[in-house]
Design a protein around this motif. Structure first.
Motif, PDB file in Angstrom:
ATOM      1  N   LYS A 215      56.700  26.842  35.101  1.00 49.94           N
ATOM      2  CA  LYS A 215      55.681  26.005  34.438  1.00 49.94           C
ATOM      3  C   LYS A 215      56.196  25.454  33.117  1.00 49.94           C
ATOM      4  O   LYS A 215      55.669  24.468  32.607  1.00 49.94           O
ATOM      5  CB  LYS A 215      54.406  26.818  34.218  1.00 49.94           C
ATOM      6  N   LYS A 216      57.194  26.082  32.539  1.00 50.09           N
ATOM      7  CA  LYS A 216      57.771  25.614  31.271  1.00 50.09           C
ATOM      8  C   LYS A 216      59.192  25.089  31.490  1.00 50.09           C
ATOM      9  O   LYS A 216      60.035  25.111  30.583  1.00 50.09           O
ATOM     10  CB  LYS A 216      57.806  26.755  30.248  1.00 50.09           C
ATOM     11  N   LEU A 217      59.458  24.633  32.704  1.00 40.83           N
ATOM     12  CA  LEU A 217      60.776  24.075  33.045  1.00 40.83           C
ATOM     13  C   LEU A 217      61.914  25.014  32.641  1.00 40.83           C
ATOM     14  O   LEU A 217      62.974  24.591  32.179  1.00 40.83           O
ATOM     15  CB  LEU A 217      60.954  22.689  32.399  1.00 40.83           C
TER      16      LEU A 217
ATOM     17  N   GLU B 253      64.264  23.398  41.577  1.00 42.90           N
ATOM     18  CA  GLU B 253      64.588  21.996  41.858  1.00 42.90           C
ATOM     19  C   GLU B 253      64.327  21.090  40.662  1.00 42.90           C
ATOM     20  O   GLU B 253      65.004  20.098  40.448  1.00 42.90           O
ATOM     21  CB  GLU B 253      63.768  21.506  43.054  1.00 42.90           C
ATOM     22  N   ARG B 254      63.335  21.462  39.845  1.00 39.92           N
ATOM     23  CA  ARG B 254      62.967  20.575  38.731  1.00 39.92           C
ATOM     24  C   ARG B 254      63.820  20.815  37.487  1.00 39.92           C
ATOM     25  O   ARG B 254      64.081  19.887  36.728  1.00 39.92           O
ATOM     26  CB  ARG B 254      61.488  20.805  38.390  1.00 39.92           C
ATOM     27  N   ALA B 255      64.205  22.066  37.290  1.00 34.90           N
ATOM     28  CA  ALA B 255      64.953  22.356  36.062  1.00 34.90           C
ATOM     29  C   ALA B 255      65.872  23.557  36.229  1.00 34.90           C
ATOM     30  O   ALA B 255      65.463  24.588  36.769  1.00 34.90           O
ATOM     31  CB  ALA B 255      63.993  22.628  34.907  1.00 34.90           C
TER      32      ALA B 255
ATOM     33  N   CYS C  16      71.645  23.020  28.852  1.00 37.06           N
ATOM     34  CA  CYS C  16      72.974  22.419  29.046  1.00 37.06           C
ATOM     35  C   CYS C  16      74.036  23.359  28.461  1.00 37.06           C
ATOM     36  O   CYS C  16      75.101  23.565  29.060  1.00 37.06           O
ATOM     37  CB  CYS C  16      73.000  21.057  28.350  1.00 37.06           C
ATOM     38  N   GLU C  17      73.708  23.952  27.321  1.00 36.39           N
ATOM     39  CA  GLU C  17      74.664  24.855  26.662  1.00 36.39           C
ATOM     40  C   GLU C  17      74.908  26.105  27.511  1.00 36.39           C
ATOM     41  O   GLU C  17      76.039  26.575  27.636  1.00 36.39           O
ATOM     42  CB  GLU C  17      74.137  25.230  25.273  1.00 36.39           C
ATOM     43  N   LEU C  18      73.829  26.635  28.091  1.00 37.44           N
ATOM     44  CA  LEU C  18      73.970  27.814  28.954  1.00 37.44           C
ATOM     45  C   LEU C  18      74.837  27.474  30.169  1.00 37.44           C
ATOM     46  O   LEU C  18      75.722  28.248  30.561  1.00 37.44           O
ATOM     47  CB  LEU C  18      72.579  28.308  29.396  1.00 37.44           C
TER      48      LEU C  18
ATOM     49  N   PRO D  50      69.428  17.047  23.415  1.00 35.43           N
ATOM     50  CA  PRO D  50      68.404  16.216  22.777  1.00 35.43           C
ATOM     51  C   PRO D  50      67.850  16.797  21.477  1.00 35.43           C
ATOM     52  O   PRO D  50      66.833  16.318  20.975  1.00 35.43           O
ATOM     53  CB  PRO D  50      67.293  16.206  23.847  1.00 35.43           C
ATOM     54  N   GLU D  51      68.508  17.801  20.917  1.00 40.55           N
ATOM     55  CA  GLU D  51      67.933  18.501  19.761  1.00 40.55           C
ATOM     56  C   GLU D  51      67.606  17.575  18.607  1.00 40.55           C
ATOM     57  O   GLU D  51      66.652  17.777  17.870  1.00 40.55           O
ATOM     58  CB  GLU D  51      68.891  19.614  19.294  1.00 40.55           C
ATOM     59  N   ILE D  52      68.443  16.514  18.426  1.00 40.16           N
ATOM     60  CA  ILE D  52      68.229  15.612  17.287  1.00 40.16           C
ATOM     61  C   ILE D  52      66.849  14.963  17.355  1.00 40.16           C
ATOM     62  O   ILE D  52      66.244  14.662  16.321  1.00 40.16           O
ATOM     63  CB  ILE D  52      69.365  14.547  17.207  1.00 40.16           C
TER      64      ILE D  52
END
Ligand code: CAA
Length: 257
Positions: A21-23, A56-58, A110-112, A130-132
């Motif tokens: 639920k929280k991707l 599948e989503r994340a 992405c880092e993981l 996308p942290e910026i």
């Protein structure tokens, strides 16, 4: 509900991030469960490779922003030792770790994925730092691993713009080892992990050490290190068995010794 589902399939430990639920946003509890599962897979002598995936989503949409938003200031984040405290367990694994990415692998996700030994991606995978966009910057090695894999131009563009890249672009720039049709990712990733796990584990460990040394040493020292490890394989029963099996035209029976 378990935040990481763990299942052993033959010699592969399949670890599935499970906060749909929280991707699969990475909060402290999920990281804790992931680390416990990695510890278990590392200690289990029947396991030869670890496969880390999401849904599948994340794969994971990043560090949990709600959890981070509660941290008040620099002193508090230093005191908590955020990320350094326990996020990098996967980089200490001595067994091969493969990331299978469908959907979003953003920020900490992405880092993981980049902390794993390599990434297999479905055609639907999306990567970004996308942290910026939320007023911060990569904190789990994103600027460093992105730059080493993809070079300065891509790392700068990705970290400064926060844009997403698709699986094909990620493969072209070296973030991803291989892209496969989205519907086949889980099967291909499991087959790949099983193939790796069928090889001699001590040799796989040496190969990991050798490739990782390429990022820490200059060329002649790296080649020397590789040469010594190559010579070391001659101390293994598995090396003798592997060569004998080839000459006898049969499959090797490795004892991981
Ligand atoms: N942290 C916490 N919750 C997150 C999250 C995150 N990183 N990403 C998604 N979620 C939550 C959403 O808040 C939402 O929860 P609710 O239903 O309770 O509101 C749920 O997951 C589904 O997300 P969306 O409704 O936003 O789904 P969408 O399809 O509209 O958008 C998305 C998907 C583009 C991935 C969007 O969710 C998004 O931009 N997420 C944030 C990505 C991000 O900025 N990641 C970096 C975090 S910082 C970091 O990781 C620091 C570091 O380097 C360690």
């Amino acid at each position: 509900m378990a935040l990481v589902l763990a299942e052993n399939i033959g010699r592969v430990a399949l670890l599935r991030l499970n906060r749909p639920k929280k991707l699969n946003a990475l909060n402290a509890a999920l990281i804790g469960e992931l680390n416990a599962a990695l510890d278990k897979a590392e200690a289990d002598e029947k396991i030869g490779a670890i496969l880390l995936t999401g849904n599948e989503r994340a794969f994971a949409a990043g560090a949990d922003i709600g959890e981070m938003e509660k941290i008040k200031n620099y002193a508090e984040v230093c005191e908590e030792n955020l990320i350094t405290r326990d996020w990098e367990r996967v980089t200490q694994c001595r067994k091969p770790v493969i990331a299978a990415v469908s959907g979003y692998a953003l920020g900490g996700g992405c880092e993981l994925a980049m902390m794993c030994d390599f990434v297999l991606a479905g055609t639907d995978a999306m990567f970004s730092q996308p942290e910026i966009i939320i007023g911060t910057m990569p904190g789990a090695g994103g600027s460093q691993r992105f730059a080493r894999a993809a070079g300065k131009a891509k790392a700068m563009e990705m970290c400064l713009s926060g844009r997403m890249m698709d699986a094909k672009e990620a493969e072209r720039c070296g973030i991803v080892a291989r892209v496969v049709p989205a519907g086949s990712l889980q099967r291909v990733a499991l087959e790949t992990a099983q193939k790796i796990a069928s090889h001699s584990l001590p040799v796989a460990r040496m190969i990991k050490e050798s490739v990782n040394a390429a990022f820490e040493t200059h060329l002649s020292a790296g080649v020397q290190f590789e040469r010594r490890l190559f010579h070391s394989t001659f101390a293994l029963a598995d090396r003798a068995e592997g060569m004998r099996a080839f000459l006898q035209k049969r499959k090797p029976k490795f004892k991981h010794k």
